[in-house]
Design a protein around this motif. Sequence first.
Motif, PDB file in Angstrom:
ATOM      1  N   TYR A  59       0.835  -1.193   0.000  1.00 22.65           N
ATOM      2  CA  TYR A  59       0.000   0.000   0.000  1.00 22.65           C
ATOM      3  C   TYR A  59       0.878   1.255   0.000  1.00 22.65           C
ATOM      4  N   PRO A  60       0.324   2.391  -0.426  1.00 21.55           N
ATOM      5  CA  PRO A  60       1.056   3.651  -0.340  1.00 21.55           C
ATOM      6  C   PRO A  60       0.891   4.231   1.068  1.00 21.55           C
ATOM      7  N   PRO A  61       1.959   4.447   1.819  1.00 28.84           N
ATOM      8  CA  PRO A  61       1.839   4.921   3.196  1.00 28.84           C
ATOM      9  C   PRO A  61       1.069   6.237   3.337  1.00 28.84           C
ATOM     10  N   SER A  62       1.129   7.100   2.329  1.00 29.12           N
ATOM     11  CA  SER A  62       0.448   8.390   2.434  1.00 29.12           C
ATOM     12  C   SER A  62      -1.074   8.256   2.409  1.00 29.12           C
ATOM     13  N   GLY A  63      -1.582   7.112   2.010  1.00 31.81           N
ATOM     14  CA  GLY A  63      -3.022   6.951   1.897  1.00 31.81           C
ATOM     15  C   GLY A  63      -3.682   6.174   3.019  1.00 31.81           C
ATOM     16  N   TRP A  64      -2.894   5.672   3.969  1.00 30.15           N
ATOM     17  CA  TRP A  64      -3.449   4.777   4.982  1.00 30.15           C
ATOM     18  C   TRP A  64      -2.917   5.073   6.368  1.00 30.15           C
ATOM     19  N   ALA A  65      -3.732   4.767   7.369  1.00 29.12           N
ATOM     20  CA  ALA A  65      -3.307   4.807   8.765  1.00 29.12           C
ATOM     21  C   ALA A  65      -2.907   3.375   9.124  1.00 29.12           C
ATOM     22  N   VAL A  66      -1.624   3.139   9.230  1.00 26.12           N
ATOM     23  CA  VAL A  66      -1.132   1.804   9.535  1.00 26.12           C
ATOM     24  C   VAL A  66      -0.144   1.911  10.691  1.00 26.12           C
ATOM     25  N   THR A  67      -0.336   1.083  11.693  1.00 29.44           N
ATOM     26  CA  THR A  67       0.550   1.125  12.849  1.00 29.44           C
ATOM     27  C   THR A  67       1.354  -0.157  13.019  1.00 29.44           C
ATOM     28  N   VAL A  68       1.056  -1.167  12.214  1.00 33.70           N
ATOM     29  CA  VAL A  68       1.781  -2.436  12.314  1.00 33.70           C
ATOM     30  C   VAL A  68       2.280  -2.840  10.940  1.00 33.70           C
ATOM     31  N   ARG A  69       3.290  -3.679  10.910  1.00 32.76           N
ATOM     32  CA  ARG A  69       3.837  -4.162   9.644  1.00 32.76           C
ATOM     33  C   ARG A  69       3.328  -5.543   9.274  1.00 32.76           C
ATOM     34  N   GLU A  70       2.676  -6.181  10.238  1.00 33.99           N
ATOM     35  CA  GLU A  70       2.092  -7.497   9.981  1.00 33.99           C
ATOM     36  C   GLU A  70       0.964  -7.732  10.964  1.00 33.99           C
ATOM     37  N   MET A  71       0.062  -8.617  10.559  1.00 31.16           N
ATOM     38  CA  MET A  71      -1.064  -8.951  11.416  1.00 31.16           C
ATOM     39  C   MET A  71      -1.426 -10.419  11.214  1.00 31.16           C
TER      40      MET A  71
END
Length: 165
Positions: A59-71
């Motif tokens: 995913y493009p980091p500028s478009g998403w709220a992500v706090t983990v690298r894996e789930m």
Amino acid sequence: MRADSSSPDTERLSIKPRNSESGHVDGAWWPRSRDLTAEVPELATALDGRIGPVWRVAYPPSGWAVTVREMIYQGRLIKLEGIGSQNVHIVHVTGGSMHRVTLLVIPPGTDELAAEGVLAAASGQNNVTCPEMLLDEFGARPTPENALARWESEGGRGEIAGAGG
């Protein structure tokens, strides 16, 4: 109608038929939010029959709220890989034996009719239209913040393409 009040049966993922030309995207996805970790489980479930168990979402980091690298989802590891050079309107989802789909992401707050139009067009057999044109065609691409800020800083008097002064 807004995305958060759409009917429960509204489709949020649409994929081209298997024998289609890929073009820029293989289909479209309309997430409910920009929280990728909250959205991936539903996406993984929907894609399982097409690409097998999902193990990676780029995913493009500028478009998403992500706090983990894996789930972990359904006992499987899913890697969430931010790629800065990736088109902000795209996610790549990989599953099974390296089967991958490229999905146009419809912004979560998009009007339901516009989102349905993009979903249908992006998944149309042999559609090769670029992501930005698909979003623009149905009025689903957000106005760039910098253009709005510039317009406001000029007191709303800035020149707009096609507008008289």
